[in-house]
Design a protein around this motif. Structure first.
Motif, PDB file in Angstrom:
ATOM      1  N   ASN A 123       0.813  -1.227   0.000  1.00  0.00           N
ATOM      2  CA  ASN A 123       0.000   0.000   0.000  1.00  0.00           C
ATOM      3  C   ASN A 123       0.847   1.278   0.000  1.00  0.00           C
ATOM      4  O   ASN A 123       0.559   2.241   0.715  1.00  0.00           O
ATOM      5  CB  ASN A 123      -0.957   0.018   1.205  1.00  0.00           C
ATOM      6  CG  ASN A 123      -1.965  -1.117   1.151  1.00  0.00           C
ATOM      7  OD1 ASN A 123      -2.497  -1.428   0.088  1.00  0.00           O
ATOM      8  ND2 ASN A 123      -2.205  -1.747   2.284  1.00  0.00           N
ATOM      9  N   ASN A 124       1.890   1.266  -0.825  1.00  0.00           N
ATOM     10  CA  ASN A 124       2.719   2.454  -1.006  1.00  0.00           C
ATOM     11  C   ASN A 124       2.589   2.978  -2.440  1.00  0.00           C
ATOM     12  O   ASN A 124       3.576   3.351  -3.075  1.00  0.00           O
ATOM     13  CB  ASN A 124       4.183   2.137  -0.696  1.00  0.00           C
ATOM     14  CG  ASN A 124       4.445   2.045   0.788  1.00  0.00           C
ATOM     15  OD1 ASN A 124       4.327   3.031   1.509  1.00  0.00           O
ATOM     16  ND2 ASN A 124       4.766   0.855   1.262  1.00  0.00           N
ATOM     17  N   VAL A 125       1.347   3.007  -2.938  1.00  0.00           N
ATOM     18  CA  VAL A 125       1.094   3.447  -4.311  1.00  0.00           C
ATOM     19  C   VAL A 125       1.508   4.905  -4.495  1.00  0.00           C
ATOM     20  O   VAL A 125       2.077   5.286  -5.516  1.00  0.00           O
ATOM     21  CB  VAL A 125      -0.397   3.261  -4.684  1.00  0.00           C
ATOM     22  CG1 VAL A 125      -0.682   3.814  -6.075  1.00  0.00           C
ATOM     23  CG2 VAL A 125      -0.770   1.789  -4.618  1.00  0.00           C
ATOM     24  N   SER A 129       4.201   6.394  -7.064  1.00  0.00           N
ATOM     25  CA  SER A 129       3.885   7.431  -8.040  1.00  0.00           C
ATOM     26  C   SER A 129       4.854   8.598  -7.911  1.00  0.00           C
ATOM     27  O   SER A 129       5.234   9.213  -8.908  1.00  0.00           O
ATOM     28  CB  SER A 129       2.443   7.912  -7.865  1.00  0.00           C
ATOM     29  OG  SER A 129       2.276   8.624  -6.657  1.00  0.00           O
ATOM     30  N   LEU A 130       5.309   8.897  -6.692  1.00  0.00           N
ATOM     31  CA  LEU A 130       6.318   9.933  -6.501  1.00  0.00           C
ATOM     32  C   LEU A 130       7.604   9.544  -7.231  1.00  0.00           C
ATOM     33  O   LEU A 130       8.244  10.391  -7.873  1.00  0.00           O
ATOM     34  CB  LEU A 130       6.592  10.125  -5.007  1.00  0.00           C
ATOM     35  CG  LEU A 130       7.772  11.045  -4.642  1.00  0.00           C
ATOM     36  CD1 LEU A 130       7.553  12.439  -5.203  1.00  0.00           C
ATOM     37  CD2 LEU A 130       7.959  11.099  -3.135  1.00  0.00           C
ATOM     38  N   GLY A 131       7.972   8.264  -7.150  1.00  0.00           N
ATOM     39  CA  GLY A 131       9.163   7.797  -7.864  1.00  0.00           C
ATOM     40  C   GLY A 131       9.062   8.041  -9.349  1.00  0.00           C
ATOM     41  O   GLY A 131      10.022   8.461 -10.002  1.00  0.00           O
ATOM     42  N   PHE A 169       6.810  18.369  -3.238  1.00  0.00           N
ATOM     43  CA  PHE A 169       6.110  17.167  -2.808  1.00  0.00           C
ATOM     44  C   PHE A 169       7.018  16.268  -1.982  1.00  0.00           C
ATOM     45  O   PHE A 169       6.620  15.710  -0.958  1.00  0.00           O
ATOM     46  CB  PHE A 169       5.575  16.423  -4.031  1.00  0.00           C
ATOM     47  CG  PHE A 169       4.751  15.208  -3.692  1.00  0.00           C
ATOM     48  CD1 PHE A 169       3.554  15.332  -3.038  1.00  0.00           C
ATOM     49  CD2 PHE A 169       5.184  13.936  -4.045  1.00  0.00           C
ATOM     50  CE1 PHE A 169       2.785  14.224  -2.721  1.00  0.00           C
ATOM     51  CE2 PHE A 169       4.425  12.816  -3.735  1.00  0.00           C
ATOM     52  CZ  PHE A 169       3.216  12.963  -3.077  1.00  0.00           C
ATOM     53  N   THR A 170       8.280  16.126  -2.433  1.00  0.00           N
ATOM     54  CA  THR A 170       9.237  15.268  -1.735  1.00  0.00           C
ATOM     55  C   THR A 170       9.519  15.784  -0.328  1.00  0.00           C
ATOM     56  O   THR A 170       9.537  15.016   0.646  1.00  0.00           O
ATOM     57  CB  THR A 170      10.553  15.175  -2.525  1.00  0.00           C
ATOM     58  OG1 THR A 170      10.275  14.707  -3.856  1.00  0.00           O
ATOM     59  CG2 THR A 170      11.533  14.230  -1.866  1.00  0.00           C
ATOM     60  N   VAL A 171       9.715  17.107  -0.213  1.00  0.00           N
ATOM     61  CA  VAL A 171      10.002  17.713   1.093  1.00  0.00           C
ATOM     62  C   VAL A 171       8.818  17.534   2.046  1.00  0.00           C
ATOM     63  O   VAL A 171       8.986  17.297   3.242  1.00  0.00           O
ATOM     64  CB  VAL A 171      10.347  19.203   0.926  1.00  0.00           C
ATOM     65  CG1 VAL A 171      10.393  19.905   2.287  1.00  0.00           C
ATOM     66  CG2 VAL A 171      11.680  19.360   0.203  1.00  0.00           C
ATOM     67  N   ASN A 172       7.587  17.622   1.496  1.00  0.00           N
ATOM     68  CA  ASN A 172       6.389  17.534   2.329  1.00  0.00           C
ATOM     69  C   ASN A 172       5.871  16.110   2.503  1.00  0.00           C
ATOM     70  O   ASN A 172       4.836  15.910   3.135  1.00  0.00           O
ATOM     71  CB  ASN A 172       5.273  18.393   1.727  1.00  0.00           C
ATOM     72  CG  ASN A 172       5.487  19.867   1.969  1.00  0.00           C
ATOM     73  OD1 ASN A 172       5.073  20.411   2.978  1.00  0.00           O
ATOM     74  ND2 ASN A 172       6.186  20.523   1.038  1.00  0.00           N
ATOM     75  N   TRP A 178      12.767   6.620  -0.020  1.00  0.00           N
ATOM     76  CA  TRP A 178      13.785   5.778  -0.645  1.00  0.00           C
ATOM     77  C   TRP A 178      13.209   4.916  -1.757  1.00  0.00           C
ATOM     78  O   TRP A 178      13.865   4.668  -2.777  1.00  0.00           O
ATOM     79  CB  TRP A 178      14.489   4.921   0.411  1.00  0.00           C
ATOM     80  CG  TRP A 178      13.647   3.844   1.016  1.00  0.00           C
ATOM     81  CD1 TRP A 178      12.852   3.935   2.111  1.00  0.00           C
ATOM     82  CD2 TRP A 178      13.515   2.495   0.533  1.00  0.00           C
ATOM     83  NE1 TRP A 178      12.218   2.741   2.352  1.00  0.00           N
ATOM     84  CE2 TRP A 178      12.608   1.837   1.401  1.00  0.00           C
ATOM     85  CE3 TRP A 178      14.054   1.783  -0.529  1.00  0.00           C
ATOM     86  CZ2 TRP A 178      12.245   0.510   1.213  1.00  0.00           C
ATOM     87  CZ3 TRP A 178      13.696   0.454  -0.707  1.00  0.00           C
ATOM     88  CH2 TRP A 178      12.807  -0.156   0.161  1.00  0.00           C
ATOM     89  N   ILE A 179      11.976   4.437  -1.593  1.00  0.00           N
ATOM     90  CA  ILE A 179      11.344   3.653  -2.663  1.00  0.00           C
ATOM     91  C   ILE A 179      11.228   4.496  -3.928  1.00  0.00           C
ATOM     92  O   ILE A 179      11.557   4.052  -5.035  1.00  0.00           O
ATOM     93  CB  ILE A 179       9.950   3.152  -2.221  1.00  0.00           C
ATOM     94  CG1 ILE A 179      10.078   2.100  -1.118  1.00  0.00           C
ATOM     95  CG2 ILE A 179       9.175   2.568  -3.417  1.00  0.00           C
ATOM     96  CD1 ILE A 179       8.739   1.601  -0.587  1.00  0.00           C
ATOM     97  N   ALA A 180      10.771   5.733  -3.752  1.00  0.00           N
ATOM     98  CA  ALA A 180      10.590   6.626  -4.893  1.00  0.00           C
ATOM     99  C   ALA A 180      11.914   6.883  -5.608  1.00  0.00           C
ATOM    100  O   ALA A 180      11.989   6.842  -6.849  1.00  0.00           O
ATOM    101  CB  ALA A 180       9.974   7.949  -4.423  1.00  0.00           C
ATOM    102  N   LEU A 181      12.973   7.141  -4.848  1.00  0.00           N
ATOM    103  CA  LEU A 181      14.263   7.472  -5.466  1.00  0.00           C
ATOM    104  C   LEU A 181      14.862   6.274  -6.203  1.00  0.00           C
ATOM    105  O   LEU A 181      15.397   6.417  -7.305  1.00  0.00           O
ATOM    106  CB  LEU A 181      15.228   7.976  -4.393  1.00  0.00           C
ATOM    107  CG  LEU A 181      14.868   9.346  -3.796  1.00  0.00           C
ATOM    108  CD1 LEU A 181      15.775   9.667  -2.618  1.00  0.00           C
ATOM    109  CD2 LEU A 181      14.969  10.440  -4.856  1.00  0.00           C
TER     110      LEU A 181
END
Length: 326
Positions: A123-125, A129-131, A169-172, A178-181
């Protein structure tokens, strides 16, 4: 005098023919780029709706899903190579240059797939999506640095707007994404490797599947030995068979977008693909919020506004180019 005029006329005709050939080549190049852009749009539309498909497999462990999608995507691409396209993908494995590109690309996409599936089933959709919001910026930078691509002033403005939205978005986000990056950088580098290699789409996906196959077999055997396999379970109920069908469908769900992406990478500047990539995380994020019930915050709103303002600039720039060319 007559021979001079004939020679002059012949020179004029030759120059005209060369001009026509150059115009035809330029038109063909634009058509290729257009087909590549359409392939990219199709790819990211499919990827955008993928979270809805993966949500149907919430009763299957992430390790089994990863193994199954590698196996079935390999089956699909091998069948396509052998019986539809009639191409020799095994020849790529014998080619030293091809191996230098396709083995790293196979490992990169396997890592990307694996982490993406883990994000879906945990459940880290939204973070996934940020990634894929960060990924276009990685692609644009790689296009500029590795392939010496140039951005127009409007594309530069779009990049700055998109970067501002993603950074905000990343800062907030509230925790280190780490998943996104990892998702962003593995897929960005994967795209650059594919473009540098320049090999046909379907055979390369088949070879990448072969590279990942040993890991898939180990994963599936381990899951089966632990008695946690759904596909190889003794359960013969309708629900179990439906799940097995869904696991088989992970093949086309995986392979078709990758084939479209490889086609786009070969024909389209990586920086342009970077802008098109925003289709996928936008659909994924909307799916996560509207269908899967994940939260939508003010940070999402700011990120959306910046990215789509940048997208409008890219569209305006593309229209201006078309008008100038005509």
């Amino acid at each position: 005098m007559k021979s001079f005029l004939e020679g002059k006329n012949g020179f004029g005709e030759g120059a005209s023919e060369r001009k026509n050939e150059m115009e035809s080549e330029a038109e063909a190049s634009r058509a290729e780029a257009g087909r590549g852009a359409l392939a990219a749009v199709g790819c990211y539309l499919l990827w955008g709706f993928c979270p809805l498909f993966w949500a149907l497999l919430d009763n299957v462990g992430s390790i089994e899903i990863i193994g199954q999608r590698i196996v079935w995507s390999l089956v699909l691409t091998v069948v396509a190579c052998k019986f539809i396209l009639k191409v020799d993908f095994v020849g790529l494995l014998r080619d030293a240059r091809a191996r230098r590109f396709l083995i790293p690309s196979g490992l990169l996409i396997m890592l990307n797939w694996s982490l993406y599936i883990v994000a879906m089933v945990t459940n880290n959709v939204v973070e996934a999506s940020l990634g894929y919001y960060i990924n276009p910026l990685v692609s644009i930078v790689l296009g500029l640095v590795v392939f010496r691509e140039r951005l127009t002033p409007l594309q530069i403005a779009a990049t700055v707007l998109s970067a501002a939205g993603v950074i905000y978005f990343t800062v907030n986000y509230g925790s280190f994404p780490w998943i996104a990056l990892v998702l962003a950088f593995t897929f960005g580098i994967y795209g650059a490797v594919k473009k540098r290699g320049g090999y046909p789409a379907v055979p390369t996906i088949a070879v990448e599947g072969i590279v990942a196959l040993p890991f898939a077999i180990v994963a599936l055997v381990a899951v089966a030995i632990a008695g946690q396999s759904v596909f190889f379970s003794p359960d013969m109920s309708l629900e179990a068979w439906q799940t097995r069908v869904l696991l088989v469908l992970t093949g086309p769900i995986t392979a078709v977008p990758l084939i479209l992406f490889a086609t786009a990478a070969n024909k389209t500047p990586l920086s342009l693909i970077g802008f098109i990539q925003y289709i996928s995380p936008t659909i994924s994020l909307l799916s996560g919020v509207l269908v899967l019930g994940e939260p939508f915050t003010s940070a999402h709103a700011v990120c959306f506004a910046c990215i789509w303002a940048g997208a409008v600039l890219v569209i305006v720039d593309a229209i201006r180019k078309q008008v100038r060319q005509r």
